[in-house]
Enzyme design. Structure first.
Site, PDB file in Angstrom:
ATOM      1  CG  LEU A 110      -2.084  -0.963   1.269  1.00  0.00           C
ATOM      2  CD1 LEU A 110      -2.729  -0.955   2.653  1.00  0.00           C
ATOM      3  CD2 LEU A 110      -3.116  -0.643   0.203  1.00  0.00           C
ATOM      4  CG  ASP A 111       0.406   4.183  -2.986  1.00  0.00           C
ATOM      5  OD1 ASP A 111       1.238   3.348  -3.379  1.00  0.00           O
ATOM      6  OD2 ASP A 111      -0.472   4.689  -3.706  1.00  0.00           O
ATOM      7  CG  LEU A 112       3.843   7.669   3.268  1.00  0.00           C
ATOM      8  CD1 LEU A 112       4.613   6.814   4.271  1.00  0.00           C
ATOM      9  CD2 LEU A 112       4.658   8.912   2.888  1.00  0.00           C
TER      10      LEU A 112
END
Length: 237
Positions: A105-107
Protein backbone atom coordinates in the site's frame (compact mmCIF):
# COMPACT_ATOMS: atom_id res chain seq x y z
CA UNK A 1 10.74 -12.89 -2.82
CA UNK A 2 11.38 -16.31 -4.33
CA UNK A 3 11.18 -19.57 -2.41
CA UNK A 4 14.67 -20.80 -1.51
CA UNK A 5 14.85 -24.29 -2.99
CA UNK A 6 18.02 -26.34 -3.34
CA UNK A 7 19.71 -29.73 -2.95
CA UNK A 8 19.87 -31.43 0.43
CA UNK A 9 23.58 -32.28 0.15
CA UNK A 10 24.51 -28.66 -0.58
CA UNK A 11 22.55 -27.42 2.43
CA UNK A 12 23.97 -30.00 4.86
CA UNK A 13 27.53 -29.49 3.60
CA UNK A 14 27.23 -25.75 4.27
CA UNK A 15 25.49 -26.21 7.61
CA UNK A 16 28.06 -28.71 8.94
CA UNK A 17 31.07 -27.33 7.06
CA UNK A 18 31.84 -30.75 5.58
CA UNK A 19 32.30 -32.13 2.07
CA UNK A 20 29.48 -33.50 -0.07
CA UNK A 21 31.24 -36.87 0.14
CA UNK A 22 30.83 -36.75 3.92
CA UNK A 23 27.15 -35.86 3.48
CA UNK A 24 26.65 -38.87 1.21
CA UNK A 25 28.08 -41.08 3.95
CA UNK A 26 25.66 -39.59 6.45
CA UNK A 27 22.81 -40.38 4.06
CA UNK A 28 24.03 -43.98 3.58
CA UNK A 29 24.05 -44.41 7.38
CA UNK A 30 20.48 -42.99 7.71
CA UNK A 31 21.70 -40.09 9.84
CA UNK A 32 19.69 -37.32 8.14
CA UNK A 33 15.95 -36.74 8.57
CA UNK A 34 13.91 -34.38 6.40
CA UNK A 35 10.43 -33.59 7.71
CA UNK A 36 10.62 -36.63 9.96
CA UNK A 37 11.59 -39.09 7.21
CA UNK A 38 15.01 -40.67 6.68
CA UNK A 39 16.59 -39.01 3.64
CA UNK A 40 18.34 -41.18 1.07
CA UNK A 41 19.00 -38.95 -1.94
CA UNK A 42 21.66 -36.19 -1.96
CA UNK A 43 19.73 -34.28 -4.62
CA UNK A 44 16.48 -34.23 -2.61
CA UNK A 45 14.92 -30.80 -3.12
CA UNK A 46 14.36 -28.84 0.09
CA UNK A 47 13.21 -25.31 0.83
CA UNK A 48 13.40 -22.85 3.71
CA UNK A 49 10.61 -24.67 5.59
CA UNK A 50 12.02 -28.20 5.37
CA UNK A 51 12.71 -29.54 8.89
CA UNK A 52 16.22 -31.00 8.73
CA UNK A 53 17.93 -33.02 11.46
CA UNK A 54 21.35 -34.69 11.41
CA UNK A 55 22.43 -36.98 14.25
CA UNK A 56 19.75 -35.48 16.50
CA UNK A 57 21.00 -31.94 15.78
CA UNK A 58 18.37 -29.64 14.23
CA UNK A 59 19.88 -27.85 11.23
CA UNK A 60 16.71 -26.01 10.12
CA UNK A 61 13.23 -25.64 11.59
CA UNK A 62 11.64 -22.49 10.17
CA UNK A 63 7.88 -22.21 10.59
CA UNK A 64 5.57 -20.55 8.08
CA UNK A 65 4.19 -17.25 9.34
CA UNK A 66 1.18 -15.24 8.13
CA UNK A 67 -0.04 -11.93 9.58
CA UNK A 68 -2.63 -9.28 8.80
CA UNK A 69 -1.79 -5.71 9.73
CA UNK A 70 -4.12 -2.72 9.86
CA UNK A 71 -1.68 -0.33 8.20
CA UNK A 72 -1.89 3.26 9.43
CA UNK A 73 -1.33 6.40 7.38
CA UNK A 74 2.36 7.37 7.18
CA UNK A 75 3.76 3.83 7.38
CA UNK A 76 5.66 2.47 4.37
CA UNK A 77 5.14 -0.99 2.92
CA UNK A 78 8.83 -1.84 3.15
CA UNK A 79 11.29 -3.77 5.26
CA UNK A 80 13.70 -0.83 5.72
CA UNK A 81 13.23 2.93 5.32
CA UNK A 82 15.30 5.88 6.51
CA UNK A 83 12.43 8.39 6.73
CA UNK A 84 9.28 6.59 7.81
CA UNK A 85 8.25 3.74 10.10
CA UNK A 86 7.88 0.46 8.22
CA UNK A 87 5.08 -2.09 8.31
CA UNK A 88 7.46 -4.74 9.66
CA UNK A 89 8.51 -2.47 12.53
CA UNK A 90 4.92 -2.62 13.82
CA UNK A 91 5.12 -6.39 14.38
CA UNK A 92 6.49 -6.12 17.90
CA UNK A 93 8.28 -9.20 19.17
CA UNK A 94 8.35 -10.82 15.71
CA UNK A 95 11.70 -11.51 14.03
CA UNK A 96 11.43 -9.75 10.64
CA UNK A 97 14.43 -11.54 9.10
CA UNK A 98 12.50 -13.69 6.60
CA UNK A 99 9.28 -11.68 6.38
CA UNK A 100 8.07 -9.77 3.34
CA UNK A 101 4.92 -7.86 2.36
CA UNK A 102 2.39 -9.44 0.00
CA UNK A 103 0.59 -6.60 -1.78
CA UNK A 104 1.89 -3.18 -0.85
CA UNK A 105 0.00 0.00 0.00
CA UNK A 106 1.16 3.56 -0.64
CA UNK A 107 2.52 5.68 2.22
CA UNK A 108 -0.80 7.40 2.93
CA UNK A 109 -3.08 4.46 2.08
CA UNK A 110 -4.47 2.46 5.01
CA UNK A 111 -6.01 -0.89 5.79
CA UNK A 112 -5.29 -4.54 5.13
CA UNK A 113 -1.65 -5.48 4.65
CA UNK A 114 -0.54 -9.12 4.53
CA UNK A 115 2.92 -10.10 5.76
CA UNK A 116 4.48 -13.56 5.48
CA UNK A 117 7.69 -15.54 5.09
CA UNK A 118 6.03 -17.96 2.64
CA UNK A 119 7.16 -16.89 -0.84
CA UNK A 120 5.00 -19.47 -2.61
CA UNK A 121 1.88 -18.25 -0.84
CA UNK A 122 2.53 -14.58 -1.60
CA UNK A 123 3.37 -15.41 -5.23
CA UNK A 124 -0.03 -17.11 -5.54
CA UNK A 125 -1.68 -14.12 -3.94
CA UNK A 126 -0.12 -11.62 -6.34
CA UNK A 127 0.00 -13.69 -9.55
CA UNK A 128 -1.81 -11.77 -12.35
CA UNK A 129 -3.45 -14.92 -13.73
CA UNK A 130 -5.09 -15.67 -10.36
CA UNK A 131 -6.95 -12.34 -10.45
CA UNK A 132 -7.43 -12.18 -6.67
CA UNK A 133 -9.97 -9.44 -5.89
CA UNK A 134 -8.84 -6.49 -3.79
CA UNK A 135 -11.50 -4.26 -2.26
CA UNK A 136 -11.03 -0.61 -1.29
CA UNK A 137 -13.00 2.26 0.21
CA UNK A 138 -12.08 5.44 -1.68
CA UNK A 139 -12.84 8.97 -0.49
CA UNK A 140 -12.83 11.66 -3.20
CA UNK A 141 -12.37 15.42 -3.18
CA UNK A 142 -15.35 16.03 -5.50
CA UNK A 143 -18.76 14.34 -5.89
CA UNK A 144 -18.97 11.19 -7.99
CA UNK A 145 -21.73 10.11 -10.37
CA UNK A 146 -23.05 7.08 -12.23
CA UNK A 147 -20.65 7.88 -15.08
CA UNK A 148 -17.82 6.54 -12.92
CA UNK A 149 -19.46 3.11 -12.66
CA UNK A 150 -19.54 2.58 -16.42
CA UNK A 151 -16.01 3.92 -16.96
CA UNK A 152 -14.52 1.61 -14.32
CA UNK A 153 -16.47 -1.38 -15.68
CA UNK A 154 -15.20 -0.81 -19.24
CA UNK A 155 -11.56 -0.34 -18.23
CA UNK A 156 -9.32 2.59 -19.02
CA UNK A 157 -6.47 2.94 -21.48
CA UNK A 158 -3.17 4.34 -20.19
CA UNK A 159 -0.90 5.38 -23.04
CA UNK A 160 2.28 5.55 -20.97
CA UNK A 161 2.28 1.75 -20.41
CA UNK A 162 0.10 1.04 -23.48
CA UNK A 163 -2.35 -0.94 -21.35
CA UNK A 164 -6.08 -1.08 -20.76
CA UNK A 165 -7.12 -1.85 -17.21
CA UNK A 166 -9.28 -4.87 -16.56
CA UNK A 167 -12.93 -4.24 -15.67
CA UNK A 168 -13.30 -2.91 -12.14
CA UNK A 169 -16.40 -2.72 -9.99
CA UNK A 170 -17.35 0.63 -8.48
CA UNK A 171 -20.21 1.02 -6.01
CA UNK A 172 -21.24 4.49 -4.87
CA UNK A 173 -21.50 4.74 -1.08
CA UNK A 174 -22.10 8.48 -0.84
CA UNK A 175 -21.48 11.62 -2.87
CA UNK A 176 -17.77 11.53 -2.04
CA UNK A 177 -17.12 7.86 -1.32
CA UNK A 178 -17.07 4.62 -3.32
CA UNK A 179 -16.16 0.98 -2.90
CA UNK A 180 -13.83 -0.25 -5.67
CA UNK A 181 -12.96 -3.87 -6.44
CA UNK A 182 -9.88 -4.55 -8.59
CA UNK A 183 -8.41 -7.82 -9.85
CA UNK A 184 -5.06 -6.32 -10.81
CA UNK A 185 -2.66 -3.79 -9.32
CA UNK A 186 -1.21 -1.33 -11.79
CA UNK A 187 0.94 1.54 -10.51
CA UNK A 188 -1.28 3.99 -8.54
CA UNK A 189 -4.18 2.50 -10.47
CA UNK A 190 -7.11 3.76 -8.40
CA UNK A 191 -5.75 7.29 -8.13
CA UNK A 192 -5.06 7.38 -11.87
CA UNK A 193 -8.53 6.06 -12.76
CA UNK A 194 -10.24 8.73 -10.66
CA UNK A 195 -7.73 11.18 -12.12
CA UNK A 196 -9.48 10.71 -15.48
CA UNK A 197 -12.39 12.57 -13.89
CA UNK A 198 -10.02 15.15 -12.35
CA UNK A 199 -11.19 13.98 -8.97
CA UNK A 200 -8.33 13.62 -6.46
CA UNK A 201 -8.34 10.69 -4.03
CA UNK A 202 -8.42 12.03 -0.48
CA UNK A 203 -8.16 8.64 1.29
CA UNK A 204 -7.68 5.02 0.20
CA UNK A 205 -8.44 2.16 2.58
CA UNK A 206 -8.11 -1.53 1.66
CA UNK A 207 -10.82 -3.73 3.14
CA UNK A 208 -9.99 -7.16 1.76
CA UNK A 209 -7.78 -9.31 -0.45
CA UNK A 210 -9.49 -12.41 -1.83
CA UNK A 211 -11.25 -14.14 1.04
CA UNK A 212 -9.23 -12.29 3.71
CA UNK A 213 -11.07 -9.31 5.23
CA UNK A 214 -9.46 -6.83 7.58
CA UNK A 215 -10.37 -7.71 11.17
CA UNK A 216 -12.44 -4.75 12.39
CA UNK A 217 -11.20 -5.28 15.95
CA UNK A 218 -7.67 -4.28 14.92
CA UNK A 219 -6.84 -0.64 15.56
CA UNK A 220 -4.47 1.11 13.12
CA UNK A 221 -1.01 -0.34 13.72
CA UNK A 222 -2.29 -3.57 15.27
CA UNK A 223 -1.87 -7.03 13.77
CA UNK A 224 -2.81 -10.66 14.30
CA UNK A 225 -1.89 -14.09 12.96
CA UNK A 226 -4.04 -15.31 10.05
CA UNK A 227 -6.33 -18.25 10.73
CA UNK A 228 -5.69 -21.46 8.81
CA UNK A 229 -8.91 -20.85 6.88
CA UNK A 230 -7.64 -17.44 5.79
CA UNK A 231 -4.32 -18.89 4.67
CA UNK A 232 -6.03 -21.70 2.77
CA UNK A 233 -8.49 -19.43 0.96
CA UNK A 234 -5.60 -17.92 -1.02
CA UNK A 235 -4.06 -21.30 -1.86
CA UNK A 236 -7.45 -22.64 -2.99
CA UNK A 237 -8.39 -19.55 -4.99
Amino acid sequence: MASKRGRLDQFVARALQVSKKAVRQLLINNHILVDGTVAKSPDLQIDEFSHIVCNDVVLQQHQKQYYMLNKPDGVVSATIDDKHPTALSLLKGINPAMLHIAGRLDLHSTGLLLITNDAKWSATLMAPDHKVAKQYIVTLAHPISDDYIEAFAKGMYFAFENITTQPAQLTMLSAHQARVVLREGKYHQIKRMFGRFRNPVVALHRESIGGITLDNTLLPGEYRVLTQAEVDCIIQH
